[in-house]
Design a protein around this motif. Sequence first.
Motif, PDB file in Angstrom:
ATOM      1  N   LEU A 155      47.635  47.480  31.625  1.00  0.00           N
ATOM      2  CA  LEU A 155      47.619  46.103  32.120  1.00  0.00           C
ATOM      3  C   LEU A 155      47.537  45.113  30.961  1.00  0.00           C
ATOM      4  CD1 LEU A 155      47.620  44.358  34.654  1.00  0.00           C
ATOM      5  CD2 LEU A 155      45.127  44.563  34.728  1.00  0.00           C
ATOM      6  N   ARG A 156      46.725  45.430  29.957  1.00  0.00           N
ATOM      7  CA  ARG A 156      46.622  44.555  28.784  1.00  0.00           C
ATOM      8  C   ARG A 156      47.948  44.514  28.025  1.00  0.00           C
ATOM      9  NH1 ARG A 156      42.927  47.116  26.215  1.00  0.00           N
ATOM     10  NH2 ARG A 156      41.178  46.059  27.234  1.00  0.00           N
ATOM     11  N   GLY A 157      48.609  45.671  27.930  1.00  0.00           N
ATOM     12  CA  GLY A 157      49.892  45.715  27.244  1.00  0.00           C
ATOM     13  C   GLY A 157      50.946  44.870  27.939  1.00  0.00           C
ATOM     14  N   VAL A 158      50.964  44.911  29.268  1.00  0.00           N
ATOM     15  CA  VAL A 158      51.909  44.094  30.033  1.00  0.00           C
ATOM     16  C   VAL A 158      51.616  42.611  29.824  1.00  0.00           C
ATOM     17  CG1 VAL A 158      52.520  43.385  32.381  1.00  0.00           C
ATOM     18  CG2 VAL A 158      52.472  45.811  31.779  1.00  0.00           C
ATOM     19  N   HIS A 159      50.347  42.246  29.855  1.00  0.00           N
ATOM     20  CA  HIS A 159      49.965  40.841  29.647  1.00  0.00           C
ATOM     21  C   HIS A 159      50.450  40.342  28.287  1.00  0.00           C
ATOM     22  CE1 HIS A 159      47.515  37.178  29.670  1.00  0.00           C
ATOM     23  NE2 HIS A 159      47.143  37.508  28.437  1.00  0.00           N
ATOM     24  N   ASN A 160      50.220  41.136  27.242  1.00  0.00           N
ATOM     25  CA  ASN A 160      50.626  40.734  25.893  1.00  0.00           C
ATOM     26  C   ASN A 160      52.147  40.670  25.764  1.00  0.00           C
ATOM     27  OD1 ASN A 160      47.933  40.623  25.132  1.00  0.00           O
ATOM     28  ND2 ASN A 160      47.916  42.708  24.312  1.00  0.00           N
ATOM     29  N   ALA A 161      52.842  41.622  26.396  1.00  0.00           N
ATOM     30  CA  ALA A 161      54.304  41.638  26.320  1.00  0.00           C
ATOM     31  C   ALA A 161      54.895  40.403  26.993  1.00  0.00           C
ATOM     32  CB  ALA A 161      54.847  42.912  26.966  1.00  0.00           C
ATOM     33  N   ARG A 240      51.090  54.591  44.516  1.00  0.00           N
ATOM     34  CA  ARG A 240      50.010  55.335  43.859  1.00  0.00           C
ATOM     35  C   ARG A 240      49.660  54.701  42.522  1.00  0.00           C
ATOM     36  NH1 ARG A 240      52.616  61.392  44.823  1.00  0.00           N
ATOM     37  NH2 ARG A 240      52.701  61.279  47.114  1.00  0.00           N
ATOM     38  N   ALA A 241      50.690  54.308  41.775  1.00  0.00           N
ATOM     39  CA  ALA A 241      50.451  53.668  40.487  1.00  0.00           C
ATOM     40  C   ALA A 241      49.775  52.314  40.671  1.00  0.00           C
ATOM     41  CB  ALA A 241      51.771  53.503  39.734  1.00  0.00           C
ATOM     42  N   LEU A 242      50.163  51.593  41.719  1.00  0.00           N
ATOM     43  CA  LEU A 242      49.551  50.289  41.972  1.00  0.00           C
ATOM     44  C   LEU A 242      48.083  50.447  42.355  1.00  0.00           C
ATOM     45  CD1 LEU A 242      49.884  47.269  42.095  1.00  0.00           C
ATOM     46  CD2 LEU A 242      50.746  47.487  44.436  1.00  0.00           C
ATOM     47  N   TYR A 243      47.770  51.451  43.170  1.00  0.00           N
ATOM     48  CA  TYR A 243      46.374  51.723  43.508  1.00  0.00           C
ATOM     49  C   TYR A 243      45.571  52.051  42.247  1.00  0.00           C
ATOM     50  CZ  TYR A 243      46.870  51.751  48.613  1.00  0.00           C
ATOM     51  OH  TYR A 243      47.067  51.382  49.925  1.00  0.00           O
ATOM     52  N   GLU A 244      46.186  52.780  41.319  1.00  0.00           N
ATOM     53  CA  GLU A 244      45.496  53.105  40.071  1.00  0.00           C
ATOM     54  C   GLU A 244      45.169  51.832  39.294  1.00  0.00           C
ATOM     55  OE1 GLU A 244      46.247  55.322  35.773  1.00  0.00           O
ATOM     56  OE2 GLU A 244      47.706  55.588  37.400  1.00  0.00           O
ATOM     57  N   MET A 245      46.121  50.911  39.220  1.00  0.00           N
ATOM     58  CA  MET A 245      45.891  49.660  38.498  1.00  0.00           C
ATOM     59  C   MET A 245      44.797  48.827  39.168  1.00  0.00           C
ATOM     60  SD  MET A 245      47.790  49.732  35.884  1.00  0.00           S
ATOM     61  CE  MET A 245      48.387  51.407  35.629  1.00  0.00           C
ATOM     62  N   THR A 246      44.796  48.787  40.492  1.00  0.00           N
ATOM     63  CA  THR A 246      43.845  47.931  41.203  1.00  0.00           C
ATOM     64  C   THR A 246      42.439  48.520  41.251  1.00  0.00           C
ATOM     65  OG1 THR A 246      44.449  48.915  43.345  1.00  0.00           O
ATOM     66  CG2 THR A 246      45.660  46.950  42.649  1.00  0.00           C
ATOM     67  N   THR A 247      42.312  49.841  41.112  1.00  0.00           N
ATOM     68  CA  THR A 247      40.989  50.469  41.224  1.00  0.00           C
ATOM     69  C   THR A 247      40.399  50.894  39.882  1.00  0.00           C
ATOM     70  OG1 THR A 247      42.013  52.639  41.625  1.00  0.00           O
ATOM     71  CG2 THR A 247      41.453  51.311  43.552  1.00  0.00           C
TER      72      THR A 247
END
Length: 253
Positions: A155-161, A240-247
Amino acid sequence: MGSANRKPESFALIDTAVTVSGGLSHIWDTWAIVVAMVASQLRMTAKEASNSFTEIALATIHVVDHDVPDASRAADMVRLSTLDNEELTAELDGASDWLGAPTDELLLAALARTIARTLGEGIVPIDVASERGSLLDAVPVMCVTAAQASATDVLRGVHNALASASERTDDAMSEVYFNYLGQVPESSVPVPVQETPPGLGHALELRVYRTQGLVHVDWWYDTSYFEPYTIEELAEQFPRALYEMTTDALPAV
């Protein structure tokens, strides 16, 4: 006489012991050299493996099934839709508030994890459109599994990109297009925007929008570049990937 005979025998026994001891010493010295050589090689191999693993993770990868369009089938944009999910919508909204992360960043991070699980690890240039402004050109999104980076790191990598990305300045086209439309009306004239086929030339578009209070996800893909089963696997892995990010992701410090 007997004593005189035993003396040479004693010397012979001592000489034999020295010879055997010397032989054993030579064997141990040789073994030590061999062990050192093997250990050195093992360390080098481990280092090379680590470097190779990093290079794979950082390499730019293609996501299409066919680098060259399949001539046996006509180019056509097909849509695979996922069912609206109240739980997924609630998870996304709750995580956005708790993490202080925009919705498009959470969705893009989930796409990155989905690509890593389904198509392989590496950097994927993604054209990004969202409510934040103009189309961003070839945002370098790192797609890695949990073995290499946590949900927080992704998530941090996406924000910086996204923060360092630029608007489109040339005609180059990324293979993947992430299109977050935000809230859209149930109907519009002449055709609802969410049902309009992509026209920018991307091989794959992930189109996400809200209607009737729910988040909806569509996968538009060019059939000359992708096999249907690839998109089906992406669509299955994405929630599944979205649940991983949110939890699993933690708020930025």
